[in-house]
Scaffold this motif. Structure first.
Motif, PDB file in Angstrom:
ATOM      1  N   ILE A 174       4.152 -25.688  44.641  1.00 45.80           N
ATOM      2  CA  ILE A 174       3.126 -25.293  43.659  1.00 45.80           C
ATOM      3  C   ILE A 174       3.626 -25.373  42.211  1.00 45.80           C
ATOM      4  O   ILE A 174       2.998 -24.836  41.312  1.00 45.80           O
ATOM      5  CB  ILE A 174       2.549 -23.884  43.954  1.00 45.80           C
ATOM      6  CG1 ILE A 174       3.592 -22.784  43.719  1.00 45.80           C
ATOM      7  CG2 ILE A 174       1.997 -23.782  45.384  1.00 45.80           C
ATOM      8  CD1 ILE A 174       3.014 -21.365  43.782  1.00 45.80           C
ATOM      9  N   ASN A 175       4.750 -26.046  42.001  1.00 41.02           N
ATOM     10  CA  ASN A 175       5.313 -26.209  40.655  1.00 41.02           C
ATOM     11  C   ASN A 175       5.560 -24.858  39.969  1.00 41.02           C
ATOM     12  O   ASN A 175       4.930 -24.516  38.984  1.00 41.02           O
ATOM     13  CB  ASN A 175       4.399 -27.075  39.777  1.00 41.02           C
ATOM     14  CG  ASN A 175       4.953 -27.224  38.358  1.00 41.02           C
ATOM     15  OD1 ASN A 175       6.163 -27.257  38.182  1.00 41.02           O
ATOM     16  ND2 ASN A 175       4.065 -27.278  37.371  1.00 41.02           N
ATOM     17  N   ALA A 176       6.473 -24.097  40.570  1.00 38.12           N
ATOM     18  CA  ALA A 176       6.801 -22.789  40.001  1.00 38.12           C
ATOM     19  C   ALA A 176       8.316 -22.623  39.976  1.00 38.12           C
ATOM     20  O   ALA A 176       9.038 -23.327  40.676  1.00 38.12           O
ATOM     21  CB  ALA A 176       6.175 -21.683  40.861  1.00 38.12           C
ATOM     22  N   HIS A 177       8.773 -21.724  39.119  1.00 35.05           N
ATOM     23  CA  HIS A 177      10.196 -21.372  39.123  1.00 35.05           C
ATOM     24  C   HIS A 177      10.431 -20.319  40.186  1.00 35.05           C
ATOM     25  O   HIS A 177       9.666 -19.362  40.289  1.00 35.05           O
ATOM     26  CB  HIS A 177      10.607 -20.763  37.783  1.00 35.05           C
ATOM     27  CG  HIS A 177      10.606 -21.731  36.651  1.00 35.05           C
ATOM     28  ND1 HIS A 177      11.489 -22.785  36.585  1.00 35.05           N
ATOM     29  CD2 HIS A 177       9.840 -21.796  35.541  1.00 35.05           C
ATOM     30  CE1 HIS A 177      11.250 -23.466  35.470  1.00 35.05           C
ATOM     31  NE2 HIS A 177      10.256 -22.885  34.826  1.00 35.05           N
ATOM     32  N   HIS A 178      11.509 -20.481  40.932  1.00 35.26           N
ATOM     33  CA  HIS A 178      11.921 -19.462  41.898  1.00 35.26           C
ATOM     34  C   HIS A 178      12.919 -18.543  41.207  1.00 35.26           C
ATOM     35  O   HIS A 178      13.972 -18.993  40.760  1.00 35.26           O
ATOM     36  CB  HIS A 178      12.569 -20.158  43.101  1.00 35.26           C
ATOM     37  CG  HIS A 178      13.250 -19.220  44.057  1.00 35.26           C
ATOM     38  ND1 HIS A 178      14.355 -19.582  44.791  1.00 35.26           N
ATOM     39  CD2 HIS A 178      12.972 -17.943  44.398  1.00 35.26           C
ATOM     40  CE1 HIS A 178      14.734 -18.554  45.548  1.00 35.26           C
ATOM     41  NE2 HIS A 178      13.913 -17.560  45.330  1.00 35.26           N
ATOM     42  N   ILE A 179      12.567 -17.282  41.092  1.00 36.31           N
ATOM     43  CA  ILE A 179      13.486 -16.312  40.482  1.00 36.31           C
ATOM     44  C   ILE A 179      13.914 -15.320  41.546  1.00 36.31           C
ATOM     45  O   ILE A 179      13.113 -14.517  42.024  1.00 36.31           O
ATOM     46  CB  ILE A 179      12.804 -15.568  39.309  1.00 36.31           C
ATOM     47  CG1 ILE A 179      12.352 -16.566  38.243  1.00 36.31           C
ATOM     48  CG2 ILE A 179      13.761 -14.537  38.717  1.00 36.31           C
ATOM     49  CD1 ILE A 179      11.653 -15.923  37.045  1.00 36.31           C
ATOM     50  N   SER A 180      15.184 -15.394  41.942  1.00 35.11           N
ATOM     51  CA  SER A 180      15.722 -14.472  42.952  1.00 35.11           C
ATOM     52  C   SER A 180      16.721 -13.544  42.280  1.00 35.11           C
ATOM     53  O   SER A 180      17.765 -13.993  41.800  1.00 35.11           O
ATOM     54  CB  SER A 180      16.419 -15.264  44.065  1.00 35.11           C
ATOM     55  OG  SER A 180      17.324 -14.427  44.768  1.00 35.11           O
ATOM     56  N   THR A 181      16.411 -12.258  42.260  1.00 31.34           N
ATOM     57  CA  THR A 181      17.338 -11.324  41.612  1.00 31.34           C
ATOM     58  C   THR A 181      18.636 -11.202  42.416  1.00 31.34           C
ATOM     59  O   THR A 181      19.704 -11.020  41.834  1.00 31.34           O
ATOM     60  CB  THR A 181      16.693  -9.941  41.405  1.00 31.34           C
ATOM     61  OG1 THR A 181      15.998  -9.554  42.592  1.00 31.34           O
ATOM     62  CG2 THR A 181      15.736  -9.956  40.246  1.00 31.34           C
ATOM     63  N   GLY A 182      18.548 -11.330  43.752  1.00 31.74           N
ATOM     64  CA  GLY A 182      19.771 -11.296  44.568  1.00 31.74           C
ATOM     65  C   GLY A 182      20.691 -12.462  44.205  1.00 31.74           C
ATOM     66  O   GLY A 182      21.896 -12.280  44.006  1.00 31.74           O
ATOM     67  N   ASP A 183      20.121 -13.672  44.076  1.00 35.71           N
ATOM     68  CA  ASP A 183      20.930 -14.842  43.695  1.00 35.71           C
ATOM     69  C   ASP A 183      21.518 -14.662  42.292  1.00 35.71           C
ATOM     70  O   ASP A 183      22.666 -15.029  42.039  1.00 35.71           O
ATOM     71  CB  ASP A 183      20.075 -16.126  43.707  1.00 35.71           C
ATOM     72  CG  ASP A 183      19.745 -16.586  45.131  1.00 35.71           C
ATOM     73  OD1 ASP A 183      20.322 -16.036  46.092  1.00 35.71           O
ATOM     74  OD2 ASP A 183      18.899 -17.498  45.270  1.00 35.71           O
ATOM     75  N   MET A 184      20.711 -14.108  41.383  1.00 32.17           N
ATOM     76  CA  MET A 184      21.208 -13.911  40.015  1.00 32.17           C
ATOM     77  C   MET A 184      22.385 -12.945  40.007  1.00 32.17           C
ATOM     78  O   MET A 184      23.397 -13.177  39.337  1.00 32.17           O
ATOM     79  CB  MET A 184      20.088 -13.372  39.113  1.00 32.17           C
ATOM     80  CG  MET A 184      19.014 -14.418  38.808  1.00 32.17           C
ATOM     81  SD  MET A 184      17.522 -13.664  38.109  1.00 32.17           S
ATOM     82  CE  MET A 184      18.113 -13.188  36.505  1.00 32.17           C
ATOM     83  N   LEU A 185      22.242 -11.862  40.784  1.00 32.90           N
ATOM     84  CA  LEU A 185      23.331 -10.872  40.842  1.00 32.90           C
ATOM     85  C   LEU A 185      24.585 -11.479  41.481  1.00 32.90           C
ATOM     86  O   LEU A 185      25.703 -11.253  41.004  1.00 32.90           O
ATOM     87  CB  LEU A 185      22.886  -9.635  41.627  1.00 32.90           C
ATOM     88  CG  LEU A 185      21.850  -8.745  40.941  1.00 32.90           C
ATOM     89  CD1 LEU A 185      21.308  -7.715  41.924  1.00 32.90           C
ATOM     90  CD2 LEU A 185      22.455  -8.038  39.724  1.00 32.90           C
ATOM     91  N   ARG A 186      24.391 -12.267  42.552  1.00 33.86           N
ATOM     92  CA  ARG A 186      25.571 -12.876  43.204  1.00 33.86           C
ATOM     93  C   ARG A 186      26.238 -13.893  42.277  1.00 33.86           C
ATOM     94  O   ARG A 186      27.465 -14.030  42.283  1.00 33.86           O
ATOM     95  CB  ARG A 186      25.183 -13.511  44.546  1.00 33.86           C
ATOM     96  CG  ARG A 186      25.027 -12.462  45.669  1.00 33.86           C
ATOM     97  CD  ARG A 186      24.715 -13.086  47.018  1.00 33.86           C
ATOM     98  NE  ARG A 186      23.376 -13.651  47.059  1.00 33.86           N
ATOM     99  CZ  ARG A 186      22.270 -12.945  47.340  1.00 33.86           C
ATOM    100  NH1 ARG A 186      22.352 -11.671  47.642  1.00 33.86           N
ATOM    101  NH2 ARG A 186      21.092 -13.535  47.343  1.00 33.86           N
ATOM    102  N   ALA A 187      25.459 -14.571  41.430  1.00 30.80           N
ATOM    103  CA  ALA A 187      26.052 -15.500  40.455  1.00 30.80           C
ATOM    104  C   ALA A 187      26.879 -14.723  39.424  1.00 30.80           C
ATOM    105  O   ALA A 187      27.974 -15.153  39.039  1.00 30.80           O
ATOM    106  CB  ALA A 187      24.956 -16.316  39.765  1.00 30.80           C
ATOM    107  N   GLU A 188      26.370 -13.582  38.989  1.00 30.61           N
ATOM    108  CA  GLU A 188      27.116 -12.738  38.034  1.00 30.61           C
ATOM    109  C   GLU A 188      28.424 -12.243  38.663  1.00 30.61           C
ATOM    110  O   GLU A 188      29.468 -12.214  38.012  1.00 30.61           O
ATOM    111  CB  GLU A 188      26.277 -11.517  37.618  1.00 30.61           C
ATOM    112  CG  GLU A 188      25.018 -11.847  36.828  1.00 30.61           C
ATOM    113  CD  GLU A 188      25.305 -12.166  35.357  1.00 30.61           C
ATOM    114  OE1 GLU A 188      26.396 -11.826  34.866  1.00 30.61           O
ATOM    115  OE2 GLU A 188      24.415 -12.760  34.712  1.00 30.61           O
ATOM    116  N   THR A 189      28.322 -11.862  39.928  1.00 34.06           N
ATOM    117  CA  THR A 189      29.517 -11.370  40.635  1.00 34.06           C
ATOM    118  C   THR A 189      30.553 -12.484  40.766  1.00 34.06           C
ATOM    119  O   THR A 189      31.739 -12.281  40.497  1.00 34.06           O
ATOM    120  CB  THR A 189      29.114 -10.863  42.039  1.00 34.06           C
ATOM    121  OG1 THR A 189      28.123  -9.850  41.883  1.00 34.06           O
ATOM    122  CG2 THR A 189      30.301 -10.277  42.774  1.00 34.06           C
TER     123      THR A 189
END
Ligand code: ADP
Ligand code: ADP
Ligand code: ZN
Length: 222
Positions: free
Chosen positions: A24-39
């Motif tokens: 559907i042409n949208a951005h996927h925003i996963s807070t779990g993925d964002m947190l794991r990237a920060e970690t």
């Protein structure tokens, strides 16, 4: 289109959200993925969050609200506010508390927007436990696997990119039990929040991934 994808740990959010986003042409925003990237990057935020995550607890609300606000600001800038082609967003793993849901609505209202739909993947408890016990993810491209239900063709190696498959520390049985409890306690009330606004659709998440995807797409286009 702004969609919140909900469901307990293991329901299939991370498996379905990227597919839906592409369709559907949208951005996927996963807070779990964002947190794991920060970690993984060893940032101050990541190190702070890791303690909560490994124990299966939620990261404090204000940290998450600030994080999602910053993320949505960049995505709007990329898409261009109000442009015809402005991509939608699919939120995966946020909001997880009533305070987060309210903060999200306030932030969107300030820009004249709103959540269009909340879709919940409904899966029974025993199946969630089986899914989380076998969950493995490519450390490189993040492709999802299950060691029994959807194993890679070569053990421990990603079919897409050859990366290493890893299991999450919070998918250990004790942390899983705690996360399911935290979900019932703090996240399930968010379903009622969207239901009261007539925005909630519950779909059966128990079938094979392709079948669940069909139901999800139909719910998103409703
Ligand atoms: P969530 O993001 O909701 O926690 P995931 O998408 O990571 O859940 O899925 C958890 C595990 O279950 C993964 O190992 C994934 O491969 C597997 N899985 C996802 N959807 C299904 C399904 N429909 N049937 C069987 N296993 C699934
Ligand atoms: P799952 O696949 O189990 O649904 P996620 O990858 O979405 O899990 O999240 C993993 C962990 O990251 C959570 O257990 C929690 O510690 C933290 N986390 C992710 N999103 C949020 C949020 N919106 N609020 C608080 N903590 C969060
Ligand atoms: Zn990979």
């Amino acid at each position: 289109m702004r969609i919140v994808l909900m469901g307990p740990p293991g329901a299939g959010k991370g498996t379905q959200a990227p597919r839906l986003a592409e369709k559907i042409n949208a951005h996927h925003i996963s807070t779990g993925d964002m947190l794991r990237a920060e970690t993984a990057a060893g940032t101050e935020l990541g190190l702070m969050a890791k303690k909560f995550m490994d124990a299966g607890d939620l990261v404090p609300d204000q940290v998450m609200i600030d994080m999602i606000a910053a993320q949505m600001a960049t995505q709007t800038a990329v898409g261009g506010p109000g442009a015809d082609t402005e991509p939608g967003i699919i939120l995966d793993g946020f909001p997880r508390t009533l305070a987060q849901a309210e903060a999200l609505d306030e932030a969107l209202q300030a820009t004249g927007g709103a959540i269009d739909a909340a879709i919940m993947l409904d899966v029974e408890r025993d199946e969630l436990v089986r899914r989380l016990a076998g969950r493995a993810t490519c450390a490189n491209c993040k492709a999802p696997y299950h060691l029994t239900f959807s194993p890679p063709s070569k053990e421990g190696v990603c079919d897409n990119c050859g990366g290493n498959l890893v299991q999450r520390p919070d998918d250990q049985p004790e942390a899983v039990r705690h996360r399911l409890h935290v979900y019932d306690d703090q996240t399930a009330p968010v379903l009622d929040y969207y239901r009261a606004k007539d925005k909630l659709t519950v779909i059966d998440g128990a079938g094979a991934p392709d079948d669940v995807f069909k139901l999800l797409l139909a719910a998103a286009r409703r």
